[in-house]
Design a protein around this motif. Structure first.
Motif, PDB file in Angstrom:
ATOM      1  N   GLY A   1      -2.970  43.349   1.330  1.00 48.83           N
ATOM      2  CA  GLY A   1      -4.402  43.515   1.148  1.00 48.83           C
ATOM      3  C   GLY A   1      -4.942  42.716  -0.017  1.00 48.83           C
ATOM      4  N   ASP A   2      -6.256  42.571  -0.047  1.00 46.93           N
ATOM      5  CA  ASP A   2      -6.922  41.822  -1.098  1.00 46.93           C
ATOM      6  C   ASP A   2      -7.174  42.743  -2.285  1.00 46.93           C
ATOM      7  OD1 ASP A   2      -8.022  39.760  -2.408  1.00 46.93           O
ATOM      8  OD2 ASP A   2      -9.837  39.614  -1.190  1.00 46.93           O
ATOM      9  N   SER A   3      -7.075  42.202  -3.498  1.00 46.50           N
ATOM     10  CA  SER A   3      -7.253  43.003  -4.699  1.00 46.50           C
ATOM     11  C   SER A   3      -7.785  42.109  -5.796  1.00 46.50           C
ATOM     12  CB  SER A   3      -5.922  43.646  -5.117  1.00 46.50           C
ATOM     13  OG  SER A   3      -4.984  42.643  -5.456  1.00 46.50           O
ATOM     14  N   GLN A   4      -7.802  42.657  -7.025  1.00 45.95           N
ATOM     15  CA  GLN A   4      -8.263  41.872  -8.164  1.00 45.95           C
ATOM     16  C   GLN A   4      -7.390  40.642  -8.357  1.00 45.95           C
ATOM     17  OE1 GLN A   4      -8.634  44.161 -11.761  1.00 45.95           O
ATOM     18  NE2 GLN A   4      -8.818  42.369 -13.063  1.00 45.95           N
ATOM     19  N   CYS A   5      -6.096  40.807  -8.215  1.00 43.45           N
ATOM     20  CA  CYS A   5      -5.158  39.676  -8.221  1.00 43.45           C
ATOM     21  C   CYS A   5      -4.771  39.397  -6.768  1.00 43.45           C
ATOM     22  CB  CYS A   5      -3.935  39.988  -9.071  1.00 43.45           C
ATOM     23  SG  CYS A   5      -4.266  40.052 -10.847  1.00 43.45           S
ATOM     24  N   SER A   6      -5.611  38.649  -6.081  1.00 42.59           N
ATOM     25  CA  SER A   6      -5.408  38.393  -4.655  1.00 42.59           C
ATOM     26  C   SER A   6      -4.094  37.643  -4.432  1.00 42.59           C
ATOM     27  CB  SER A   6      -6.570  37.555  -4.116  1.00 42.59           C
ATOM     28  OG  SER A   6      -6.415  37.325  -2.731  1.00 42.59           O
ATOM     29  N   PRO A   7      -3.347  37.986  -3.396  1.00 42.27           N
ATOM     30  CA  PRO A   7      -2.057  37.324  -3.142  1.00 42.27           C
ATOM     31  C   PRO A   7      -2.225  35.815  -2.973  1.00 42.27           C
ATOM     32  CG  PRO A   7      -2.286  39.284  -1.802  1.00 42.27           C
ATOM     33  CD  PRO A   7      -3.617  39.059  -2.434  1.00 42.27           C
ATOM     34  N   ILE A   8      -1.460  35.062  -3.718  1.00 45.19           N
ATOM     35  CA  ILE A   8      -1.529  33.604  -3.669  1.00 45.19           C
ATOM     36  C   ILE A   8      -1.038  33.078  -2.326  1.00 45.19           C
ATOM     37  CG2 ILE A   8       0.780  33.229  -4.591  1.00 45.19           C
ATOM     38  CD1 ILE A   8      -2.400  31.209  -5.414  1.00 45.19           C
ATOM     39  N   ILE A   9      -0.332  33.917  -1.565  1.00 50.60           N
ATOM     40  CA  ILE A   9       0.191  33.473  -0.282  1.00 50.60           C
ATOM     41  C   ILE A   9      -0.937  33.179   0.700  1.00 50.60           C
ATOM     42  CG2 ILE A   9       0.426  35.781   0.735  1.00 50.60           C
ATOM     43  CD1 ILE A   9       3.061  34.824   1.938  1.00 50.60           C
ATOM     44  N   ARG A  10      -2.097  33.829   0.555  1.00 56.22           N
ATOM     45  CA  ARG A  10      -3.246  33.508   1.403  1.00 56.22           C
ATOM     46  C   ARG A  10      -3.705  32.071   1.151  1.00 56.22           C
ATOM     47  NH1 ARG A  10      -5.592  37.925   3.826  1.00 56.22           N
ATOM     48  NH2 ARG A  10      -4.908  39.969   3.090  1.00 56.22           N
ATOM     49  N   THR A  11      -3.804  31.689  -0.117  1.00 59.76           N
ATOM     50  CA  THR A  11      -4.160  30.304  -0.457  1.00 59.76           C
ATOM     51  C   THR A  11      -3.104  29.339   0.055  1.00 59.76           C
ATOM     52  OG1 THR A  11      -5.249  31.145  -2.443  1.00 59.76           O
ATOM     53  CG2 THR A  11      -4.802  28.787  -2.353  1.00 59.76           C
ATOM     54  N   HIS A  12      -1.854  29.749  -0.005  1.00 61.84           N
ATOM     55  CA  HIS A  12      -0.758  28.899   0.492  1.00 61.84           C
ATOM     56  C   HIS A  12      -0.931  28.601   1.978  1.00 61.84           C
ATOM     57  CE1 HIS A  12       3.252  27.530   1.560  1.00 61.84           C
ATOM     58  NE2 HIS A  12       3.367  28.570   2.384  1.00 61.84           N
TER      59      HIS A  12
ATOM     60  N   TYR B   1       3.829  32.702 -12.498  1.00 64.57           N
ATOM     61  CA  TYR B   1       2.481  32.890 -13.017  1.00 64.57           C
ATOM     62  C   TYR B   1       2.124  34.372 -13.090  1.00 64.57           C
ATOM     63  CZ  TYR B   1      -2.495  32.255 -13.761  1.00 64.57           C
ATOM     64  OH  TYR B   1      -3.761  32.300 -14.284  1.00 64.57           O
ATOM     65  N   PRO B   2       1.674  34.876 -14.271  1.00 61.49           N
ATOM     66  CA  PRO B   2       1.325  36.295 -14.389  1.00 61.49           C
ATOM     67  C   PRO B   2      -0.141  36.547 -14.039  1.00 61.49           C
ATOM     68  CG  PRO B   2       1.272  35.272 -16.548  1.00 61.49           C
ATOM     69  CD  PRO B   2       1.632  34.171 -15.568  1.00 61.49           C
ATOM     70  N   CYS B   3      -0.400  37.753 -13.569  1.00 57.03           N
ATOM     71  CA  CYS B   3      -1.766  38.208 -13.319  1.00 57.03           C
ATOM     72  C   CYS B   3      -1.826  39.680 -13.709  1.00 57.03           C
ATOM     73  CB  CYS B   3      -2.148  38.021 -11.843  1.00 57.03           C
ATOM     74  SG  CYS B   3      -3.856  38.467 -11.470  1.00 57.03           S
ATOM     75  N   SER B   4      -2.691  40.017 -14.638  1.00 55.35           N
ATOM     76  CA  SER B   4      -2.718  41.364 -15.202  1.00 55.35           C
ATOM     77  C   SER B   4      -3.852  42.186 -14.593  1.00 55.35           C
ATOM     78  CB  SER B   4      -2.881  41.308 -16.725  1.00 55.35           C
ATOM     79  OG  SER B   4      -4.080  40.636 -17.065  1.00 55.35           O
ATOM     80  N   ILE B   5      -3.587  43.479 -14.396  1.00 59.01           N
ATOM     81  CA  ILE B   5      -4.549  44.442 -13.868  1.00 59.01           C
ATOM     82  C   ILE B   5      -4.515  45.683 -14.752  1.00 59.01           C
ATOM     83  CG2 ILE B   5      -5.188  45.897 -11.901  1.00 59.01           C
ATOM     84  CD1 ILE B   5      -3.940  43.893 -10.060  1.00 59.01           C
ATOM     85  N   ASP B   6      -5.672  46.202 -15.093  1.00 57.51           N
ATOM     86  CA  ASP B   6      -5.759  47.440 -15.855  1.00 57.51           C
ATOM     87  C   ASP B   6      -5.684  48.622 -14.887  1.00 57.51           C
ATOM     88  OD1 ASP B   6      -6.135  49.422 -17.666  1.00 57.51           O
ATOM     89  OD2 ASP B   6      -8.169  48.842 -18.264  1.00 57.51           O
ATOM     90  N   HIS B   7      -4.567  49.347 -14.952  1.00 57.53           N
ATOM     91  CA  HIS B   7      -4.347  50.470 -14.036  1.00 57.53           C
ATOM     92  C   HIS B   7      -4.929  51.784 -14.543  1.00 57.53           C
ATOM     93  CE1 HIS B   7      -1.855  48.033 -11.443  1.00 57.53           C
ATOM     94  NE2 HIS B   7      -1.044  47.727 -12.432  1.00 57.53           N
ATOM     95  N   PHE B   8      -5.562  51.779 -15.701  1.00 52.23           N
ATOM     96  CA  PHE B   8      -6.088  53.024 -16.258  1.00 52.23           C
ATOM     97  C   PHE B   8      -7.606  53.083 -16.199  1.00 52.23           C
ATOM     98  CE2 PHE B   8      -2.005  52.284 -18.279  1.00 52.23           C
ATOM     99  CZ  PHE B   8      -1.364  53.516 -18.130  1.00 52.23           C
ATOM    100  N   VAL B   9      -8.188  52.378 -15.238  1.00 49.03           N
ATOM    101  CA  VAL B   9      -9.648  52.392 -15.080  1.00 49.03           C
ATOM    102  C   VAL B   9     -10.131  53.794 -14.727  1.00 49.03           C
ATOM    103  CG1 VAL B   9     -11.571  51.382 -13.785  1.00 49.03           C
ATOM    104  CG2 VAL B   9      -9.605  49.968 -14.407  1.00 49.03           C
TER     105      VAL B   9
END
Length: 423
Positions: free
Chosen positions: A278-289, A412-420
């Motif tokens: 699924g799509d999220s804040q850090c969208s999977p790069i595999i879709r762009t691939h 490549y890192p992608c950070s998400i705040d899980h305590f929203v």
């Protein structure tokens, strides 16, 4: 004397009567464990114990955590927690000199029990692990509960299928305006870390502040299955497209093969659409691939079609100039042939003149065929030269792209705040 004897006898009979009555009353009082349980049940304390500070402390000395499943489309995971909870209710204490037992079993619905829930869960269900609980003589109660929660966590899938992330499972109890419950957490242990394509690498009990306790769950994906079903086919299709440059431009075999590759890749994406995360804040790069791979295949197909036309037709500028120069040379030769034929009329007989004219036409026809063949060879050579240049450019782009994409997916890192949910 007789009066004193009668008085003493009456007194002795009265004392004996009191002793018999007292012993009979003592013998009639029940001190068994079941009588103790019925006595505590009869109190009917099903409300929260009311302390002076309006807060009931609930100890959670031990939790068993298990991840049941992970939904990469909805970005949620199902978890199961089995917790041991302890609290104290002074009104349920008893005197061990009267009831000589340290503990007793009571039905769970006859006394008050604390309720736990997961703050960041879409749904939480707490149920009792048994119909009874244990009560100690000092009023301490011990019980086991099972919590099933569907936790809403925006899992970082940017590096999918090499994704790994940590998600909190926030355990809370009811509290409002200084009243309610205060949790004192203990230890946590993970059981059965395998669940499909995902695995639980570890769990740890942490707190954001005194009233915010959570279990940090470390999740990672088993990359072999999604790599084989998603990434590897795209790589193989691009490799087949690169190798297809070895097919000749003429005949249309290369163009047919490239069109087949494009259609196969599109069908591949349609079939695997349900498997893509699924799509999220850090969208999977595999879709762009997948998008870049499709663009490369289409561009390769279009370039191959253009070069095929260059090799067979005169639509390209360089070949058009060759085509234009050819008729001029042929017309000059025909004019010179006509002049020679006119000069020969005066000296050659009619039969020789006709033979010479027929021979001249044959020569002109053969020269025109040679010129046309030369033109085709030049166009073919020019198209092959452009095709080789395009091949090396395409090969270089594919190597650079897959090297860069591999580095991005893995490193490549992608950070998400899980305590929203607490903000």
């Amino acid at each position: 004397m007789l009066r004193l004897l009668i008085h003493s006898l009456v007194k002795s009979v009265f004392l004996l009567f009191l002793l018999i009555v007292g012993c009979g009353h003592a013998a009639s009082k029940c001190t068994h464990r079941r009588c103790l349980a019925e006595m505590l049940i009869a109190k009917g304390y099903i409300s929260q114990p009311q302390n002076d500070n309006c807060t009931q402390t609930v100890h959670v000395p031990f939790i068993e955590y298990q991840t049941l499943s992970v939904d990469t489309k909805k970005l949620r995971f199902d978890s199961r927690l089995q917790a041991t909870i302890m609290w104290r209710d002074p009104d349920l204490a008893w005197n061990t000199s009267v009831y000589p037992y340290d503990e007793v079993v009571l039905p769970v619905h006859k006394v008050w029990t604390p309720e736990l829930h997961v703050t960041n869960a879409v749904s939480t269900t707490m149920k009792h692990s048994s119909r009874d609980l244990l009560v100690y003589h000092n009023g301490t109660l011990r019980h086991n509960v099972i919590i099933n929660a569907e936790v809403d966590c925006e899992i970082n899938l940017f590096n999918y299928p090499f994704a790994a992330d940590e998600c909190p499972v926030a355990i809370q109890a009811w509290a409002n305006d200084g009243c309610g419950m205060e949790l004192k957490m203990g230890d946590v242990r993970m059981i059965d870390g395998n669940h499909g394509d995902w695995r639980t690498d570890g769990v740890s009990l942490q707190k954001k502040r005194d009233d915010r306790n959570y279990i940090m769950v470390a999740l990672s994906i088993r990359y072999l299955n999604p790599f084989i079903s998603l990434v590897l086919p795209s790589i193989l299709i691009i490799v087949a497209d690169v190798v297809s440059f070895s097919l000749p431009l003429g005949g249309g075999e290369r163009n047919s093969f490239k069109v087949t590759l494009v259609l196969s890749f599109i069908m591949f994406l349609i079939i695997l659409n349900d498997l893509l995360p699924g799509d999220s804040q850090c969208s999977p790069i595999i879709r762009t691939h997948f998008c870049i791979c499709l663009v490369l295949l289409v561009l390769s197909m279009l370039v191959s079609m253009v070069f095929t036309r260059v090799a067979k037709d005169d639509s390209f500028l360089s070949c058009r100039r060759l085509k234009k120069s050819l008729p001029e040379n042929t017309d000059d030769k025909e004019e010179r042939g006509d002049e020679e034929a006119k000069a020969d009329i005066s000296v050659v007989q009619l039969k020789a003149e006709e033979e010479s004219r027929m021979l001249h036409k044959v020569v002109n026809f053969l020269e025109a065929l040679d010129a046309k063949e030369l033109e085709n060879m030049r166009c073919q050579h020019y198209a092959n030269k452009l095709d080789r240049i395009c091949f090396w450019i395409y090969f270089f782009i594919c190597v650079v792209y897959f090297s860069s994409m591999s580095y991005v997916i893995i490193k490549y890192p992608c950070s998400i705040d899980h305590f929203v949910f607490w903000y």
